[in-house]
Design a protein around this motif. Structure first.
Motif, PDB file in Angstrom:
ATOM      1  N   PHE A  24      -1.309   9.578   5.340  1.00  0.00           N
ATOM      2  CA  PHE A  24      -1.667   8.248   5.829  1.00  0.00           C
ATOM      3  C   PHE A  24      -0.511   7.334   5.445  1.00  0.00           C
ATOM      4  O   PHE A  24      -0.312   7.015   4.279  1.00  0.00           O
ATOM      5  CB  PHE A  24      -2.973   7.801   5.161  1.00  0.00           C
ATOM      6  CG  PHE A  24      -3.607   6.562   5.746  1.00  0.00           C
ATOM      7  CD1 PHE A  24      -2.855   5.515   6.249  1.00  0.00           C
ATOM      8  CD2 PHE A  24      -4.987   6.442   5.772  1.00  0.00           C
ATOM      9  CE1 PHE A  24      -3.445   4.378   6.768  1.00  0.00           C
ATOM     10  CE2 PHE A  24      -5.603   5.302   6.296  1.00  0.00           C
ATOM     11  CZ  PHE A  24      -4.833   4.278   6.791  1.00  0.00           C
ATOM     12  N   GLU A  25       0.276   6.929   6.445  1.00  0.00           N
ATOM     13  CA  GLU A  25       1.466   6.105   6.218  1.00  0.00           C
ATOM     14  C   GLU A  25       1.250   4.704   6.778  1.00  0.00           C
ATOM     15  O   GLU A  25       0.837   4.552   7.921  1.00  0.00           O
ATOM     16  CB  GLU A  25       2.704   6.711   6.892  1.00  0.00           C
ATOM     17  CG  GLU A  25       3.155   8.037   6.322  1.00  0.00           C
ATOM     18  CD  GLU A  25       4.338   8.612   7.087  1.00  0.00           C
ATOM     19  OE1 GLU A  25       4.930   9.577   6.595  1.00  0.00           O
ATOM     20  OE2 GLU A  25       4.659   8.094   8.186  1.00  0.00           O
ATOM     21  N   TYR A  26       1.554   3.708   5.961  1.00  0.00           N
ATOM     22  CA  TYR A  26       1.469   2.330   6.441  1.00  0.00           C
ATOM     23  C   TYR A  26       2.768   1.890   7.108  1.00  0.00           C
ATOM     24  O   TYR A  26       2.778   0.934   7.883  1.00  0.00           O
ATOM     25  CB  TYR A  26       1.078   1.407   5.287  1.00  0.00           C
ATOM     26  CG  TYR A  26      -0.339   1.665   4.832  1.00  0.00           C
ATOM     27  CD1 TYR A  26      -1.417   1.098   5.499  1.00  0.00           C
ATOM     28  CD2 TYR A  26      -0.600   2.526   3.764  1.00  0.00           C
ATOM     29  CE1 TYR A  26      -2.720   1.364   5.110  1.00  0.00           C
ATOM     30  CE2 TYR A  26      -1.901   2.793   3.364  1.00  0.00           C
ATOM     31  CZ  TYR A  26      -2.956   2.210   4.040  1.00  0.00           C
ATOM     32  OH  TYR A  26      -4.242   2.482   3.671  1.00  0.00           O
ATOM     33  N   GLN A  27       3.847   2.580   6.817  1.00  0.00           N
ATOM     34  CA  GLN A  27       5.116   2.396   7.520  1.00  0.00           C
ATOM     35  C   GLN A  27       5.543   3.786   7.982  1.00  0.00           C
ATOM     36  O   GLN A  27       5.734   4.673   7.155  1.00  0.00           O
ATOM     37  CB  GLN A  27       6.186   1.798   6.606  1.00  0.00           C
ATOM     38  CG  GLN A  27       5.832   0.435   6.029  1.00  0.00           C
ATOM     39  CD  GLN A  27       5.819  -0.660   7.082  1.00  0.00           C
ATOM     40  OE1 GLN A  27       6.561  -0.590   8.058  1.00  0.00           O
ATOM     41  NE2 GLN A  27       4.982  -1.669   6.894  1.00  0.00           N
ATOM     42  N   PRO A  28       5.696   4.000   9.288  1.00  0.00           N
ATOM     43  CA  PRO A  28       5.974   5.358   9.760  1.00  0.00           C
ATOM     44  C   PRO A  28       7.408   5.781   9.479  1.00  0.00           C
ATOM     45  O   PRO A  28       8.297   4.937   9.276  1.00  0.00           O
ATOM     46  CB  PRO A  28       5.739   5.243  11.267  1.00  0.00           C
ATOM     47  CG  PRO A  28       6.136   3.839  11.581  1.00  0.00           C
ATOM     48  CD  PRO A  28       5.669   3.027  10.401  1.00  0.00           C
TER      49      PRO A  28
ATOM     50  N   LEU B 127       0.837  -1.198   0.000  1.00  0.00           N
ATOM     51  CA  LEU B 127       0.000   0.000   0.000  1.00  0.00           C
ATOM     52  C   LEU B 127       0.874   1.250   0.000  1.00  0.00           C
ATOM     53  O   LEU B 127       1.908   1.301   0.661  1.00  0.00           O
ATOM     54  CB  LEU B 127      -0.914   0.010   1.228  1.00  0.00           C
ATOM     55  CG  LEU B 127      -1.943  -1.115   1.304  1.00  0.00           C
ATOM     56  CD1 LEU B 127      -2.697  -1.060   2.630  1.00  0.00           C
ATOM     57  CD2 LEU B 127      -2.921  -1.045   0.137  1.00  0.00           C
ATOM     58  N   LYS B 128       0.453   2.244  -0.728  1.00  0.00           N
ATOM     59  CA  LYS B 128       1.232   3.471  -0.857  1.00  0.00           C
ATOM     60  C   LYS B 128       0.715   4.547   0.096  1.00  0.00           C
ATOM     61  O   LYS B 128      -0.469   4.587   0.438  1.00  0.00           O
ATOM     62  CB  LYS B 128       1.188   3.981  -2.299  1.00  0.00           C
ATOM     63  CG  LYS B 128       1.774   3.010  -3.317  1.00  0.00           C
ATOM     64  CD  LYS B 128       1.803   3.622  -4.705  1.00  0.00           C
ATOM     65  CE  LYS B 128       2.336   2.619  -5.732  1.00  0.00           C
ATOM     66  NZ  LYS B 128       3.695   2.165  -5.380  1.00  0.00           N
ATOM     67  N   THR B 129       1.621   5.412   0.509  1.00  0.00           N
ATOM     68  CA  THR B 129       1.262   6.534   1.374  1.00  0.00           C
ATOM     69  C   THR B 129       0.209   7.407   0.692  1.00  0.00           C
ATOM     70  O   THR B 129       0.298   7.689  -0.500  1.00  0.00           O
ATOM     71  CB  THR B 129       2.504   7.377   1.701  1.00  0.00           C
ATOM     72  OG1 THR B 129       3.418   6.573   2.454  1.00  0.00           O
ATOM     73  CG2 THR B 129       2.138   8.619   2.504  1.00  0.00           C
ATOM     74  N   VAL B 130      -0.793   7.805   1.452  1.00  0.00           N
ATOM     75  CA  VAL B 130      -1.813   8.736   0.965  1.00  0.00           C
ATOM     76  C   VAL B 130      -1.422  10.127   1.441  1.00  0.00           C
ATOM     77  O   VAL B 130      -1.272  10.365   2.640  1.00  0.00           O
ATOM     78  CB  VAL B 130      -3.207   8.360   1.506  1.00  0.00           C
ATOM     79  CG1 VAL B 130      -4.250   9.366   1.020  1.00  0.00           C
ATOM     80  CG2 VAL B 130      -3.574   6.946   1.085  1.00  0.00           C
ATOM     81  N   LYS B 131      -1.234  11.034   0.518  1.00  0.00           N
ATOM     82  CA  LYS B 131      -0.822  12.390   0.876  1.00  0.00           C
ATOM     83  C   LYS B 131      -2.009  13.226   1.355  1.00  0.00           C
ATOM     84  O   LYS B 131      -3.139  13.059   0.898  1.00  0.00           O
ATOM     85  CB  LYS B 131      -0.161  13.076  -0.332  1.00  0.00           C
ATOM     86  CG  LYS B 131       1.218  12.524  -0.651  1.00  0.00           C
ATOM     87  CD  LYS B 131       2.176  12.770   0.514  1.00  0.00           C
ATOM     88  CE  LYS B 131       3.594  12.313   0.219  1.00  0.00           C
ATOM     89  NZ  LYS B 131       4.477  12.541   1.387  1.00  0.00           N
ATOM     90  N   ALA B 132      -1.721  14.117   2.280  1.00  0.00           N
ATOM     91  CA  ALA B 132      -2.760  14.983   2.832  1.00  0.00           C
ATOM     92  C   ALA B 132      -3.382  15.837   1.732  1.00  0.00           C
ATOM     93  O   ALA B 132      -2.698  16.263   0.784  1.00  0.00           O
ATOM     94  CB  ALA B 132      -2.165  15.875   3.917  1.00  0.00           C
TER      95      ALA B 132
END
Length: 336
Positions: free
Chosen positions: A83-87, A18-23
């Motif tokens: 929204f990060e799946y890996q911080p 899953l890819k990061t979702v940007k604000a």
């Protein structure tokens, strides 16, 4: 087979893709700064001022969900946050030696809470859902917890300072606390919803089944951080490395910086019902992480299923089940 059993969480491999979702917009922290400066309600005891304690509300042992009903609560992702799946891990310049060297500290033979190489990583991320996890403080010490509603905190029962007449001592929550920084301020408990008064310092097999509380906070800090959903745990998920855990360990960071671990498997005990059960696991745990959530992802959204509770020389334990979700529902419905 129930909907809960058939609807398994995403695997660690699926989540990793899953890819990061940007604000979608810039985050405004003015309200958070205002909350930071808002102190707790105080009370005077023997001439000294202390943060005010809480009232507690017990949920009857025989109060269950409707038969066959899938228990869960919603999650809330604030779109002004990434929204990060890996911080993001903490910067190299901020890395410090271990606060406690476990090998010398645990001199007693057979005492162990880390099994094999330590998989925990220190992070510093204000992205969702990591911003929902924070440091819990009470008169008993420090633990971990997670926002589970607009002003609703999920943590362990044994961090609560239980007192007579359905009251408790004070409790403070600081989401995404990192070395003294509090980007969303702090909030203080006003009510404690519990299933069982787990007091510690030792925790027996019954207490492990109920080692969670929902704290109603004095401000809706979740509107800034967002919150995780919650789901009833199903034994059909046993052995699947679906889960992420985060908390504030005493050994790596002195409870001052959060760590996380992914790809954790839980194993629900066979001798208790799904509504209240302990789950054994081999995640890397140290005191301070108690109350920290175990969560998985369904369609990319995070749902907590348990809180970290206890350990013995061969296993670590978490607490969960449909009673946990029912507690969240009660607290959110009665004190939205």
């Amino acid at each position: 087979m129930s909907k809960t059993e058939s609807n398994k969480p995403m695997t660690a491999e699926e989540v990793s893709r899953l890819k990061t979702v940007k604000a979608k917009s810039a985050e405004k922290l003015a309200n958070a700064e205002k909350l930071t400066n808002q102190g707790p309600a105080m009370e005077t005891i023997d001439g000294r001022s202390f943060p005010k304690g809480m009232k507690s509300i017990g949920m009857p042992a025989n109060e269950k969900a409707a038969e066959g009903k899938v228990l869960e609560t919603d999650h809330f992702y604030p779109t002004y946050s990434d929204f990060e799946y890996q911080p993001k891990l903490e910067a190299k310049k901020d890395r410090k030696p271990k606060f406690i060297e476990r090998e010398s500290f645990l001199a007693a033979e057979g005492v162990k809470t880390i099994f094999g190489p330590d998989q925990r990583k220190v992070y510093n991320s204000t992205a969702y859902p990591w911003r929902c996890v924070g440091r819990v403080e009470s008169a008993l010490g420090s633990g971990s917890g997670v926002m589970i509603g607009p002003r609703h905190l999920l943590t362990c029962a044994h961090i609560v300072d239980w007192q007579p007449n359905n009251t408790t001592g004070w409790l403070k929550f600081t989401p995404m606390y990192y070395n003294g920084s509090a980007p969303y301020g702090s909030a203080w408990g006003t009510l404690t919803y519990y299933k069982y008064k787990v007091a510690g310092p030792t925790i027996d097999s019954t207490e492990i089944q109920y080692d969670y509380v929902v704290i109603v906070l004095d401000r809706p800090i979740g509107n800034s951080t967002g919150w995780l959903g919650s789901k009833s745990y199903s034994d059909s998920w046993d052995g699947g490395a679906y889960w992420t855990h985060a908390g504030y360990p005493g050994d790596l960071t002195g409870t001052q910086r959060p760590t996380y671990q992914t790809g954790i498997a839980l194993d629900g005990d066979f001798w208790s019902a799904d509504d209240n059960e302990s789950m054994s696991h081999k995640a890397d745990i140290w005191p301070g992480q108690s109350g920290g959530p175990f969560w998985g992802y369904w369609d990319g959204a995070p749902y907590a299923v348990a809180t970290q509770s206890a350990h013995n020389p061969s296993e670590n334990f978490a607490s969960g089940g449909s009673d946990l979700v029912n507690l969240v529902i009660r607290a959110r419905n009665e004190h939205p």
